[in-house]
Design a protein around this motif. Structure first.
Motif, PDB file in Angstrom:
ATOM      1  N   LEU A  42       0.512  -4.778   1.367  1.00 25.34           N
ATOM      2  CA  LEU A  42       0.709  -5.586   0.161  1.00 25.34           C
ATOM      3  C   LEU A  42       0.798  -7.061   0.517  1.00 25.34           C
ATOM      4  CD1 LEU A  42       1.180  -5.609  -2.890  1.00 25.34           C
ATOM      5  CD2 LEU A  42       3.630  -5.328  -2.438  1.00 25.34           C
ATOM      6  N   GLY A  45      -2.534  -8.665   1.040  1.00 23.94           N
ATOM      7  CA  GLY A  45      -3.168  -9.052  -0.206  1.00 23.94           C
ATOM      8  C   GLY A  45      -2.546 -10.274  -0.851  1.00 23.94           C
ATOM      9  N   LEU A  46      -1.216 -10.351  -0.822  1.00 18.15           N
ATOM     10  CA  LEU A  46      -0.533 -11.448  -1.513  1.00 18.15           C
ATOM     11  C   LEU A  46      -0.700 -12.778  -0.787  1.00 18.15           C
ATOM     12  CD1 LEU A  46       2.795  -9.676  -2.577  1.00 18.15           C
ATOM     13  CD2 LEU A  46       0.782 -10.167  -3.992  1.00 18.15           C
ATOM     14  N   THR A 329      -4.406  -5.969  -1.757  1.00 16.83           N
ATOM     15  CA  THR A 329      -3.436  -5.620  -2.788  1.00 16.83           C
ATOM     16  C   THR A 329      -3.752  -4.241  -3.370  1.00 16.83           C
ATOM     17  OG1 THR A 329      -3.129  -7.963  -3.339  1.00 16.83           O
ATOM     18  CG2 THR A 329      -2.394  -6.352  -4.967  1.00 16.83           C
TER      19      THR A 329
END
Length: 386
Positions: A42, A45-46, A329
């Motif tokens: 995650l 992706g962020l 993400t």
């Protein structure tokens, strides 16, 4: 660049073989373990979209230095034997890898424009080697150093070496040629279907990769293998990715259309997963090889698409941020979903069916992203797909 690439996977692959020990010794429930496997993906992706922004303000070279410093600190923090250090270090590691991994395709496009696709295969091979080392050495390091925490912390040494080497050998900003004129922007990319197609292919194939990084040893233990054997099977599979990662860009060069190559590697992934989780036990090493060949080729081709689908390094950097940001993400949902399925005691057959469904989704977007298309700017400065 190769030494940097070597450091972008051990932080992820070294965790999976140790999950049973962490679960029992740290007292974490299965859902918390699932969150631990999802958190770094995650963060990839962020934080990936921050890479172009940081690169414009600090320069790509200094931004990569900061990412390597953050990676080293995160790996050291993760080795503190406690939930706070484990989760905090994992978050920092994911953020650092998200930024560094996004910068590399643009740097390759800038420094080696004529052979960028082949160089992508070379540093992807380094990524796969790092992943194999992380998976294969986790249990021996834990046994040799006295626990899972020391095993996780040991990888900070390799990251520190990459930081020193990059600081000494990186291009000097003062000697670089002037950057190309700005081409498009991220908002304009969002209006291009080709950008979405590459991003969604990256997301689904990366979801499979991080499910393997996060859960394959646990799934193999569920089937009946001991944890050391499961760790080595994953390590060998990641090691096999080396050959596919280097060969895939050559395969992609055989024609302007990459769809046959993309469908080939995805079929290998599906076959490997079935053999490992449901097939006859005698076929387990064939499954290891097929999975490795498919995933190494798939990831290398996904990065190669970023280079092939853009006209210059500035646009490659922006597409890289969008594709890896959105793709990772989406990919984070995969490890989380497997954790939920294990928590609800679903069978291996049900889990395998879900994994094969992800393979089919990736194949659908491969048919779109693999076509001979390229993002570029027209004489009026508008971003178009040609």
């Amino acid at each position: 660049m190769i030494l940097v690439g070597l450091n972008l996977r051990p932080a992820l692959s070294s965790l999976a073989p140790l999950l049973p020990r962490i679960e029992s010794q740290a007292g974490l429930p299965v859902l918390a373990i699932g969150a631990l496997t999802t958190l770094p993906v995650l963060c990839l992706g962020l934080f990936a979209p921050l890479a172009p922004w940081l690169s414009r303000r600090l320069g790509a070279e200094r931004t990569l230095s900061l990412a390597l410093l953050a990676l080293t600190l995160g790996l050291a923090l993760r080795g503190l034997a406690g939930p706070a250090g484990l989760f905090g270090g994992t978050l920092l590691v994911g953020a650092a890898i998200g930024v560094a991994g996004t910068l590399l395709p643009a740097l390759v496009k800038r420094e080696l424009a004529e052979s960028a696709d082949l160089m992508t295969g070379v540093y992807t091979m380094a990524l796969c080697l790092g992943g194999a080392l992380g998976a294969g050495l986790s249990i021996p390091l834990a046994d040799g150093f006295g626990g899972w925490a020391a095993s996780l912390m040991a990888w900070a040494g390799l990251s520190a070496l990459a930081l020193v080497a990059w600081a000494a050998l990186m291009p000097s900003p003062g000697t670089l040629p002037p950057p190309p004129a700005p081409t498009g922007n991220t908002r304009a990319l969002l209006h291009q279907p080709l950008a979405w197609q590459v991003m969604l292919f990256m997301g689904f194939q990366s979801s499979l990769a991080y499910i393997v990084f996060g859960w394959l040893p646990s799934l193999l233990v569920e089937r009946g293998y001991d944890e050391a054997t499961a760790g080595w099977m994953m390590g060998v599979s990641v090691l096999v990715q080396l050959f596919a990662a280097l060969a895939a860009p050559w395969l992609a060069r055989l024609g302007r259309d990459q769809r046959p190559a993309l469908l080939l590697v995805l079929s290998l992934v599906g076959s490997g997963l079935w053999l490992l989780l449901l097939g006859p036990e005698d076929g387990r090493w064939a499954g290891v090889a097929l999975l490795g060949l498919g995933q190494g080729g798939g990831f290398s081709l996904a990065l190669t698409l970023i280079v092939l689908r853009t006209a210059d390094s500035r646009l490659a950097g922006k597409l890289s941020g969008l594709v890896q940001g959105g793709g990772y993400t989406l990919a984070a949902l995969g490890p989380l979903a497997v954790g939920v399925m294990l928590d609800r005691a679903l069978s291996l057959a049900q889990i395998t069916t879900a994994l094969l469904a992800i393979v089919m989704a990736a194949a659908g977007f491969a048919l779109l992203a693999g076509r001979n298309r390229r993002l570029e700017t027209d004489p009026q400065g508008r971003l178009i797909t040609r």
